[in-house]
Design an enzyme around this catalytic site. Structure first.
Site, PDB file in Angstrom:
ATOM      1  N   GLU A 106      -9.057 -10.734  -7.780  1.00  0.00           N
ATOM      2  CA  GLU A 106      -7.866  -9.896  -7.934  1.00  0.00           C
ATOM      3  C   GLU A 106      -6.715 -10.244  -8.852  1.00  0.00           C
ATOM      4  O   GLU A 106      -6.180  -9.046  -9.424  1.00  0.00           O
ATOM      5  CB  GLU A 106      -7.349  -9.691  -6.222  1.00  0.00           C
TER       6      GLU A 106
ATOM      7  N   ARG B 185       3.201  -6.482   9.322  1.00  0.00           N
ATOM      8  CA  ARG B 185       2.203  -5.488  10.131  1.00  0.00           C
ATOM      9  C   ARG B 185       2.581  -5.503  11.736  1.00  0.00           C
ATOM     10  O   ARG B 185       2.814  -4.308  12.141  1.00  0.00           O
ATOM     11  CB  ARG B 185       0.670  -5.689  10.061  1.00  0.00           C
TER      12      ARG B 185
ATOM     13  N   LYS C  64       0.611  -1.175  -0.005  1.00  0.00           N
ATOM     14  CA  LYS C  64       0.044  -0.108   0.069  1.00  0.00           C
ATOM     15  C   LYS C  64       0.791   1.212   0.042  1.00  0.00           C
ATOM     16  O   LYS C  64       2.052   1.358   0.224  1.00  0.00           O
ATOM     17  CB  LYS C  64      -0.993   0.048   1.191  1.00  0.00           C
TER      18      LYS C  64
ATOM     19  N   HIS D 137      -2.039  -5.282   1.483  1.00  0.00           N
ATOM     20  CA  HIS D 137      -3.096  -5.860   1.145  1.00  0.00           C
ATOM     21  C   HIS D 137      -2.942  -7.476   0.791  1.00  0.00           C
ATOM     22  O   HIS D 137      -1.852  -7.502  -0.061  1.00  0.00           O
ATOM     23  CB  HIS D 137      -3.996  -5.323   0.268  1.00  0.00           C
TER      24      HIS D 137
ATOM     25  N   THR E 172      -5.306  -7.555  10.591  1.00  0.00           N
ATOM     26  CA  THR E 172      -5.449  -6.281   9.773  1.00  0.00           C
ATOM     27  C   THR E 172      -5.184  -5.194  10.594  1.00  0.00           C
ATOM     28  O   THR E 172      -4.765  -4.326  10.070  1.00  0.00           O
ATOM     29  CB  THR E 172      -7.056  -6.204   9.505  1.00  0.00           C
TER      30      THR E 172
ATOM     31  N   ASN F 128      -1.703   0.008   7.294  1.00  0.00           N
ATOM     32  CA  ASN F 128      -1.081  -1.449   7.696  1.00  0.00           C
ATOM     33  C   ASN F 128      -0.309  -1.989   6.537  1.00  0.00           C
ATOM     34  O   ASN F 128      -0.283  -3.281   6.453  1.00  0.00           O
ATOM     35  CB  ASN F 128      -2.360  -2.341   7.951  1.00  0.00           C
TER      36      ASN F 128
ATOM     37  N   TYR G  42     -12.350  -3.836  -3.919  1.00  0.00           N
ATOM     38  CA  TYR G  42     -12.703  -4.483  -2.509  1.00  0.00           C
ATOM     39  C   TYR G  42     -14.253  -4.878  -2.854  1.00  0.00           C
ATOM     40  O   TYR G  42     -15.077  -4.201  -3.614  1.00  0.00           O
ATOM     41  CB  TYR G  42     -12.746  -3.177  -1.531  1.00  0.00           C
TER      42      TYR G  42
HETATM   43  P1  IDP Z   1      -7.376  -7.189   5.286  1.00  0.00           P
HETATM   44  O1  IDP Z   1      -6.756  -5.804   4.566  1.00  0.00           O
HETATM   45  O2  IDP Z   1      -6.674  -7.580   6.500  1.00  0.00           O
HETATM   46  O3  IDP Z   1      -8.092  -8.030   4.498  1.00  0.00           O
HETATM   47  P2  IDP Z   1     -10.144  -5.887   5.642  1.00  0.00           P
HETATM   48  O4  IDP Z   1     -11.206  -6.199   6.649  1.00  0.00           O
HETATM   49  O5  IDP Z   1     -10.510  -6.751   4.306  1.00  0.00           O
HETATM   50  O6  IDP Z   1      -8.790  -6.351   6.069  1.00  0.00           O
HETATM   51  O7  IDP Z   1     -10.210  -4.639   5.454  1.00  0.00           O
HETATM   52  C1  IDP Z   1      -9.725  -3.827   4.275  1.00  0.00           C
HETATM   53  C2  IDP Z   1      -8.574  -2.665   4.815  1.00  0.00           C
HETATM   54  O8  IDP Z   1      -9.679  -1.610   5.341  1.00  0.00           O
HETATM   55  C3  IDP Z   1      -7.588  -2.774   6.011  1.00  0.00           C
HETATM   56  O9  IDP Z   1      -6.356  -3.535   5.333  1.00  0.00           O
HETATM   57  C4  IDP Z   1      -7.605  -1.504   6.323  1.00  0.00           C
HETATM   58  O10 IDP Z   1      -6.738  -0.772   5.767  1.00  0.00           O
HETATM   59  C5  IDP Z   1      -8.846  -0.895   6.252  1.00  0.00           C
HETATM   60  N1  IDP Z   1      -9.693  -0.875   7.640  1.00  0.00           N
HETATM   61  C6  IDP Z   1     -10.109  -1.929   8.121  1.00  0.00           C
HETATM   62  N2  IDP Z   1     -10.920  -1.625   9.054  1.00  0.00           N
HETATM   63  C7  IDP Z   1     -10.835  -0.545   9.169  1.00  0.00           C
HETATM   64  C8  IDP Z   1     -11.183   0.438  10.256  1.00  0.00           C
HETATM   65  O11 IDP Z   1     -12.003   0.096  11.311  1.00  0.00           O
HETATM   66  N3  IDP Z   1     -10.989   1.707  10.103  1.00  0.00           N
HETATM   67  C9  IDP Z   1     -10.335   2.281   9.163  1.00  0.00           C
HETATM   68  N4  IDP Z   1      -9.819   1.477   8.171  1.00  0.00           N
HETATM   69  C10 IDP Z   1      -9.996   0.032   8.414  1.00  0.00           C
HETATM   70 MG    MG Z   2      -9.653  -7.843   3.054  1.00  0.00          MG
END
Ligand code: IDP
Ligand code: MG
Length: 206
Positions: free
Chosen positions: A184, A150, A24, A173, A139, A170, A64
């Protein structure tokens, strides 16, 4: 006639998978591209496609999932953290509805993922989808174990990110399921972007 051991070895294993990793914008800007790729390579996973690019909001919107269940889950993760740290979601975000919160977070993600160049790759290997997720870590950086990408390099949390109305920084992805990985791969790559080659260790590892 029974197959020889050599022939059997050439059959692809049923657990050989391909998955997508995207470094990212925060990972690129912090100079962590090499370090992130190294962690997959050292585990024995193979990069079969690799490119720097920058995405439009429309492209990230298609990346997404749009399913209600996915958006609600995104909001639920935030609510769990708020519960844990006794933060009132209504005060902070104006709602306690997981779908409404998930929709907000999804919007912030579009800004985050278009805030700078990224690096996309296809990673191939045994159980690649789960192995890559494990190497990336949880995450939420505040929950990610040390030893994960992370956990070693990021410190953000939903409480901090949501207050600033932005996506959680973080670094990476990684596709979560075979369905996400297939989507993807098709979405970000053309067949000619993907290379097949043998790594030197393959004969020894398998
Ligand atoms: P992942 O990236 O580990 O698969 P997902 O639940 O798919 O996690 O969420 C996608 C992305 O959304 C996360 O990597 C993070 O950057 C962002 N994200 C997830 N939860 C939150 C939140 O509560 N606040 C802001 N950003 C979030
Ligand atoms: Mg995800």
């Amino acid at each position: 006639m029974p197959k020889s051991r050599t022939q059997l070895k050439k059959l692809p294993t049923p657990t050989q998978e391909r998955t997508v990793v995207i470094v990212k914008p925060d990972g690129v800007k912090r100079g962590l591209v090499g370090e992130i790729i190294r962690r997959f390579e050292q585990r024995g996973l193979k990069a079969v496609a690799l490119e720097m690019f920058s995405a439009t909001k429309d492209q990230i919107d298609g990346h997404y999932p749009k399913a209600e269940a996915w958006i609600t889950r995104l909001g639920t993760k935030t609510l769990d953290t708020y519960n844990q740290y006794k933060i009132d979601p209504k005060k902070e975000l104006g709602t306690a509805d997981p779908f409404a919160i998930g929709s907000k977070v999804r919007g912030w993600l579009l800004d985050y993922m278009t805030s700078g160049p990224m690096v996309k790759m296809i990673v191939e290997g045994i159980h690649a989808i789960d192995m890559v997720r494990k190497i990336c870590g949880h995450t939420l950086p505040n929950k990610a174990e040390m030893g994960t990408i992370r956990g070693d390099y990021s410190v953000d949390s939903p409480a901090a990110a949501n207050r600033d109305q932005r996506g959680i920084h973080n670094l990476v992805h990684a596709s979560e399921t075979p369905e996400e990985a297939n989507h993807e791969i098709e979405y970000w790559f053309s067949p000619e972007d993907v290379y097949e080659y043998k790594r030197a260790e393959e004969d020894i590892m398998f």
